[in-house]
Design an enzyme around this catalytic site. Structure first.
Site, mmCIF file in Angstrom:
data_model
loop_
_atom_site.group_PDB
_atom_site.id
_atom_site.type_symbol
_atom_site.label_atom_id
_atom_site.label_comp_id
_atom_site.label_asym_id
_atom_site.label_seq_id
_atom_site.Cartn_x
_atom_site.Cartn_y
_atom_site.Cartn_z
ATOM 1 N N SER A 262 0.836 -1.205 0.000
ATOM 2 C CA SER A 262 0.000 0.000 0.000
ATOM 3 C C SER A 262 0.869 1.253 0.000
ATOM 4 O O SER A 262 2.087 1.187 0.191
ATOM 5 C CB SER A 262 -0.895 0.019 1.247
ATOM 6 O OG SER A 262 -0.093 0.227 2.409
ATOM 7 N N LYS A 263 0.223 2.395 -0.189
ATOM 8 C CA LYS A 263 0.935 3.682 -0.159
ATOM 9 C C LYS A 263 1.608 3.873 1.198
ATOM 10 O O LYS A 263 2.715 4.405 1.303
ATOM 11 C CB LYS A 263 -0.049 4.818 -0.430
ATOM 12 C CG LYS A 263 0.615 6.198 -0.369
ATOM 13 C CD LYS A 263 -0.395 7.317 -0.541
ATOM 14 C CE LYS A 263 0.254 8.669 -0.408
ATOM 15 N NZ LYS A 263 0.850 8.919 0.912
ATOM 16 N N ARG A 264 0.945 3.403 2.250
ATOM 17 C CA ARG A 264 1.496 3.534 3.608
ATOM 18 C C ARG A 264 2.851 2.831 3.728
ATOM 19 O O ARG A 264 3.756 3.294 4.395
ATOM 20 C CB ARG A 264 0.502 2.964 4.621
ATOM 21 C CG ARG A 264 0.704 3.480 6.046
ATOM 22 C CD ARG A 264 -0.395 3.012 6.991
ATOM 23 N NE ARG A 264 -1.664 3.622 6.691
ATOM 24 C CZ ARG A 264 -2.733 2.962 6.231
ATOM 25 N NH1 ARG A 264 -2.671 1.668 6.002
ATOM 26 N NH2 ARG A 264 -3.861 3.580 5.987
ATOM 27 N N ASP A 267 5.492 5.032 2.162
ATOM 28 C CA ASP A 267 5.844 6.126 3.089
ATOM 29 C C ASP A 267 6.738 5.613 4.214
ATOM 30 O O ASP A 267 7.709 6.263 4.606
ATOM 31 C CB ASP A 267 4.569 6.752 3.678
ATOM 32 C CG ASP A 267 3.714 7.439 2.617
ATOM 33 O OD1 ASP A 267 4.269 7.768 1.551
ATOM 34 O OD2 ASP A 267 2.508 7.627 2.843
#
Length: 506
Positions: A262-264, A267
């Site tokens: 995921s994008k998380r 990050d």
């Protein structure tokens, strides 16, 4: 293999295109090109609540940058257009009506509050509420209500959805190219909504109708759609249409190997999960992109191809043409593919090394314009610099840190290196060294190396006593390529000037 291979990539414009989506597009593209077929882009924008205005342009731009452009799609070869589902919505109602008329679907008038009551009631009894054969004739729909009441409700404008009437007591035998034979008992399936009260179809109906009308031969999509395969095959049967072949790709997993990427995760671990940088129009939040992070598009594609596919050879670096020739759905794995940042960087690094120095000059110039705006540098000089430092770089952005001393003299010196290499007697030795350099007329790399080594040998001093403080003077640290290459590049005047600066400041 059918004569006319047609595949489609059908993203929803609800945000930026995740690299998992790019990989799905890539595998469709490779399969189409391998079999001289057609790669279709269809925009599945039936979920108007989550629609984002700039997302479709982002999808098209991302595919173009990745060099996997579509053959047919919005505003391009619209043979079966339109290719946006929102522009096809009048079409879907007739197919929903056909299913109603043939007792394959039914109207359901249950409100969201009523359905929530049933869910909670089932939970209290430690059961799971499923709208299907088990209870559909007890709920508020055209199977349980009189025909006159159903007509009256529709005429009154009551909200309704159209649900698929899943057959009972059947076993659906499905074949997936990647996963083989799968069997599903229809009694465990729910009666999925096909048409919503807002006049829009759900993914299930629109997807089947479009795939049929667009003559899609193979549906290659993510593993998350595997639970929908039985419903889709049942819908093909309900319409009396021939179903395409299915292949469900393995999930893209987090670097830890646990759970979907995921994008998380990007990050958290410091890498992009989108091909291009993306700014959310609503929140103004910007997400990183592989392009802006300095990755080459062919390196990204090469990396994505290996997430779930294996050619069965030792070869790791593939051009797009080589990927097309080698690609086969038979070689796609069933299990999830773990994203590996080190592997991604390794592939990027290998691509950088294969790029010509002439090609890299153009990219490095963009950095140099900002770093040394007043210097008039010719391509030959920049090309020579790149040839000396390229092998230690992963990105073009690394070039400046690896070569800044070729363009500007150091004004600071590494403290640890200074303590180690600048000792008692170094100043006197460097002064003498300047005299030697002053008397060298031909300041080519080879000639300077010969003259300096002759001097060091005649003085009977260790090479380190001269070379270490010299490197510190020219570079500012104990790094960089062959010292005499640096001297030949920056020239006599600059070399002497840097040694003088070091003498005065260390």
């Amino acid at each position: 293999m059918p004569n006319n291979v047609r595949v489609r990539f059908a993203p929803s414009p609800t945000g930026p295109l995740h690299i998992g989506g790019v990989r799905t597009a890539l595998f469709n593209y490779l399969f189409a090109k391998k079999h001289k077929g057609t790669f279709v882009l269809r925009i599945e924008d039936t979920d108007q609540n989550r629609y984002v205005a700039n997302a479709e342009k982002y999808i098209v731009d991302a595919l173009e940058w990745c060099k996997i452009p579509f053959d047919e799609g919005p505003n391009k070869n619209e043979k079966f257009g339109p290719y946006r589902q929102s522009e096809r919505k009048e079409l879907y109602k007739q197919y929903a009506d056909y299913l109603i008329e043939n007792n394959k679907a039914y109207y359901a008038f249950d409100t969201s509050e009523e359905l929530e009551f049933h869910r909670k009631d089932h939970e209290a009894k430690k059961k799971t509420f499923i709208y299907n054969w088990h209870n559909r004739e007890k709920l508020k729909n055209s199977l349980s209500l009189h025909t006159a009441e159903v007509k009256q409700r529709i005429d009154n404008g009551d909200k309704y959805v159209i649900r698929f009437k899943t057959p009972t007591n059947e076993t659906v035998t499905m074949h997936d190219i990647i996963r083989g034979e799968i069997k599903i008992d229809t009694n465990v399936l729910d009666d999925k909504i096909l048409f919503k009260s807002d006049g829009m179809p759900t993914y299930h109906l629109a997807n089947i109708v479009d795939d049929h009308l667009m003559e899609i031969s193979h549906v290659i999509r993510g593993e998350e759609w595997l639970p929908s395969m039985a419903l889709h095959l049942l819908l093909y049967r309900a319409f009396d249409w021939k179903a395409p072949k299915f292949a469900h790709l393995p999930l893209l997993l987090k670097p830890t190997g646990k759970g979907k990427l995921s994008k998380r995760d990007g990050d958290k671990f410091g890498f992009p999960v989108f091909p291009l940088e993306y700014t959310n129009e609503k929140t103004n939040e910007t997400s990183r992109g592989y392009r802006e992070d300095g990755y080459f598009n062919d390196a990204l594609i090469n990396m994505l191809a290996f997430l779930g596919w294996n050619p069965g050879t030792e070869q790791e670096i593939f051009s797009l043409d080589e990927l097309i020739q080698s690609f086969s759905l038979d070689k796609v794995n069933k299990s999830g593919a773990r994203f590996d940042l080190d592997k991604t960087k390794s592939i990027q690094r290998q691509y950088l090394q294969t790029k010509s120095n002439v090609e890299l000059v153009k990219l490095f110039r963009q950095i140099l314009k900002k770093k040394v705006p007043n210097r008039d540098l010719n391509d030959t000089y920049i090309e020579k610099v790149i040839s000396l430092i390229k092998e230690r770089a992963t990105f073009v952005a690394d070039f400046w840190d690896l070569s800044s001393y070729f363009f500007t003299a150091p004004t600071e010196f590494d403290a640890k290196a200074s303590k180690k290499s600048w000792k008692e007697g170094t100043v006197e030795l460097m002064e003498e060294f300047i005299t030697i350099l002053t008397n060298i007329d031909n300041f080519s790399t080879e000639n300077v190396e010969t003259k300096v080594k002759e001097w060091i040998t005649s003085r009977e001093i260790g090479f380190g006593k001269v070379m270490q403080p010299l490197r510190l003077s020219l570079v500012g640290a104990m790094s960089g390529p062959h010292l005499f290459d640096i001297m030949g590049m920056i020239g006599k005047e600059d070399t002497i000037g840097r040694i003088r600066f070091a003498i005065n400041n260390l």
